[in-house]
Design an enzyme around this catalytic site. Sequence first.
Site, PDB file in Angstrom:
ATOM      1  N   GLU A 117      -9.814   2.577  -5.454  1.00  0.00           N
ATOM      2  CA  GLU A 117      -9.479   3.969  -5.139  1.00  0.00           C
ATOM      3  C   GLU A 117      -8.342   4.511  -6.012  1.00  0.00           C
ATOM      4  O   GLU A 117      -7.251   4.779  -5.530  1.00  0.00           O
ATOM      5  CB  GLU A 117      -9.122   4.094  -3.645  1.00  0.00           C
ATOM      6  CG  GLU A 117     -10.302   3.741  -2.769  1.00  0.00           C
ATOM      7  CD  GLU A 117     -10.026   3.890  -1.264  1.00  0.00           C
ATOM      8  OE1 GLU A 117     -10.960   4.275  -0.546  1.00  0.00           O
ATOM      9  OE2 GLU A 117      -8.903   3.604  -0.821  1.00  0.00           O
ATOM     10  N   ASP A 141       0.862  -1.188   0.000  1.00  0.00           N
ATOM     11  CA  ASP A 141       0.000   0.000   0.000  1.00  0.00           C
ATOM     12  C   ASP A 141       0.894   1.232   0.000  1.00  0.00           C
ATOM     13  O   ASP A 141       2.127   1.104  -0.031  1.00  0.00           O
ATOM     14  CB  ASP A 141      -0.974  -0.023   1.191  1.00  0.00           C
ATOM     15  CG  ASP A 141      -2.315   0.614   0.822  1.00  0.00           C
ATOM     16  OD1 ASP A 141      -2.317   1.779   0.389  1.00  0.00           O
ATOM     17  OD2 ASP A 141      -3.354  -0.060   0.960  1.00  0.00           O
ATOM     18  N   HIS A 144      -2.841   3.042  -4.585  1.00  0.00           N
ATOM     19  CA  HIS A 144      -2.218   2.597  -3.331  1.00  0.00           C
ATOM     20  C   HIS A 144      -0.792   2.127  -3.595  1.00  0.00           C
ATOM     21  O   HIS A 144      -0.364   1.075  -3.108  1.00  0.00           O
ATOM     22  CB  HIS A 144      -3.066   1.491  -2.681  1.00  0.00           C
ATOM     23  CG  HIS A 144      -4.369   1.996  -2.119  1.00  0.00           C
ATOM     24  ND1 HIS A 144      -4.438   2.704  -0.936  1.00  0.00           N
ATOM     25  CD2 HIS A 144      -5.642   1.926  -2.584  1.00  0.00           C
ATOM     26  CE1 HIS A 144      -5.707   3.037  -0.688  1.00  0.00           C
ATOM     27  NE2 HIS A 144      -6.460   2.585  -1.680  1.00  0.00           N
TER      28      HIS A 144
HETATM   29  C1  TNX Z   1     -11.061   1.868   1.972  1.00  0.00           C
HETATM   30  S1  TNX Z   1     -11.699  -0.951   1.100  1.00  0.00           S
HETATM   31  C2  TNX Z   1      -9.969   1.189   1.459  1.00  0.00           C
HETATM   32  C3  TNX Z   1      -8.795   0.967   2.326  1.00  0.00           C
HETATM   33  C4  TNX Z   1      -8.931   1.634   3.661  1.00  0.00           C
HETATM   34  C5  TNX Z   1     -10.341   1.450   4.188  1.00  0.00           C
HETATM   35  C6  TNX Z   1     -10.540   2.009   5.559  1.00  0.00           C
HETATM   36  C7  TNX Z   1     -10.732  -0.568   0.070  1.00  0.00           C
HETATM   37  C8  TNX Z   1     -10.719  -1.441  -1.070  1.00  0.00           C
HETATM   38  N1  TNX Z   1      -9.987   0.559   0.238  1.00  0.00           N
HETATM   39  O1  TNX Z   1      -7.642   1.391   1.654  1.00  0.00           O
HETATM   40  O2  TNX Z   1      -7.999   1.084   4.534  1.00  0.00           O
HETATM   41  O3  TNX Z   1     -11.242   2.056   3.299  1.00  0.00           O
HETATM   42  O4  TNX Z   1     -11.792   1.639   6.089  1.00  0.00           O
END
Ligand code: TNX
Length: 517
Positions: free
Chosen positions: A316, A181, A253
Amino acid sequence: MRTLFSILAVAACAAWGQEAAVIPRPVSVTSGTGVFHWKPGMKLAVDAGSAQAGRVLEAGLNLKAEATAAKPAAGIRVTVDPALAVPSGEGYTLDVTPSLISIRGKGPAGAFYGAQTLLQLMPSGQASEVRAVRIKDYPRFVWRGLMLDTARHFLPKPAVLKFIDLAAMQKMNVVQLHLTDDQGWRIEIRKYPLLTGVGSMRKQTLIGHEEKPKGFDGKPHGGFYSQADIAEMVQYARERFVELVPEIEMPGHAQAALAAYPELGNTSQKLEVFTQWGVNPNVFNVEERTILFLQDVLTEVMQMFPGKFIHVGGDEVPLDQWKASPAAQARMKQLGLTKEVQLHGYLMRRMDQFLTQHGRRMVGWDEILEGGVDQSATVMSWRGNKGGIEAAKMGHDVVMAPTTHTYFDYYQTKSPSEPLAIGGFLPLETVYGFEPVPPELTAEQGKHVLGTQGQAWSEYMPVASHMEYMLFPRLTALAEVAWTPAARKNYADFQKRLPVMEQRWKAMGVNYHPSQK
Ligand code: TNX
């Protein structure tokens, strides 16, 4: 003392009504007459297919197993019988009569789960008394998962092994390791040593949430698993019928990887391993050499992880850097793409094809649907059930992992004394109430739901004991969601059975949340 305890245990079962206290609740439990008493001189006999079940009983009941094809008429006997009338190799029967406890697994995993059930019927850690009962049991779903975020805070190897045990005890069979990450790269890749050489260490960590001004702890944080560590974890998991699913995040990430190899990014800005949380603009570029880099990484990952599924993240991904980058725009033109999100889709497809060629299956978070992926990709639905519903309708396999029911980084009570969490609110009863097959799906589409998974995102879980506090007992509720037929679920009954697990967690030193009743 031991006898007194055993009497209490049997009495406790009786007081809870006719049903033995087993979590997750078995498919069928029929009480018999009489009580089995373990007596000195009795044997624990296991056949060749039941070696792992034998090992777990040896450790859990302080016995020595005898490997034998013979079937003693008294004592504890574990056998594998492929003809057993249960739907999957994970199914088993457990028959307790006054003289004999017989566990039969349809496959080795079934024998192992039968053994886990017996350990719950003898929770003192010693072979003892058990009321006569006949249990027939098998799982509702094939994917009963737990995701451990080892990137935001490194989880030392012994902690990972303990979580594998804790998952297997409640008949969960997938542990996904979130290995990379923005804040850290946690797996040794021999071809690219800087991934861990640079990417496994951040100089400090954000304190609290986004306070103004932001505070940092000034303490370096790092760690990674060597390939030998991974081999040990894979073997440990395999012995407990758990598949380790590695997750390598792309194209977002990615800041820890970009700190190590800046040429994989989109800007000339010098990056450090990220010290804050949240969605990060620094994403991989989609140049051919970056794709080859990612495939090299996956090649080593596949050598380390023999399981079917490889997770490539995909969540994301801000598109801003691709919009601003002349190179990314030229790449889109070259590929005949008109929207940046299609670059995301292009990358995911290339990864899917690569993994498929190597006999594996790609999994990604639900954003992978936005760029377009082939039906071979498995979708992990986290932003509610929506992505999962859409994907299952399109014929993708899906794992339901929505924030609303499976995010164990959210608060579990409203008490002001709860430790700082990322936010949200997810009490035990809500987890228990989760139904992984949404009513929007037809029976046929519903078959694409492989199961469900709980997430331990670790931004606000700096150490393993804190993660235990967030996971237990909520993960136990999810284990029942994943295993038990929907019609057999009952929250009040679950609460009555929870003390059996708590007793075992105490013995294992698990820092479970005590007040969720
Ligand atoms: C969203 S869930 C994210 C994570 C974070 C999390 C915190 C996901 C696929 N991405 O990177 O840690 O929310 O709740």
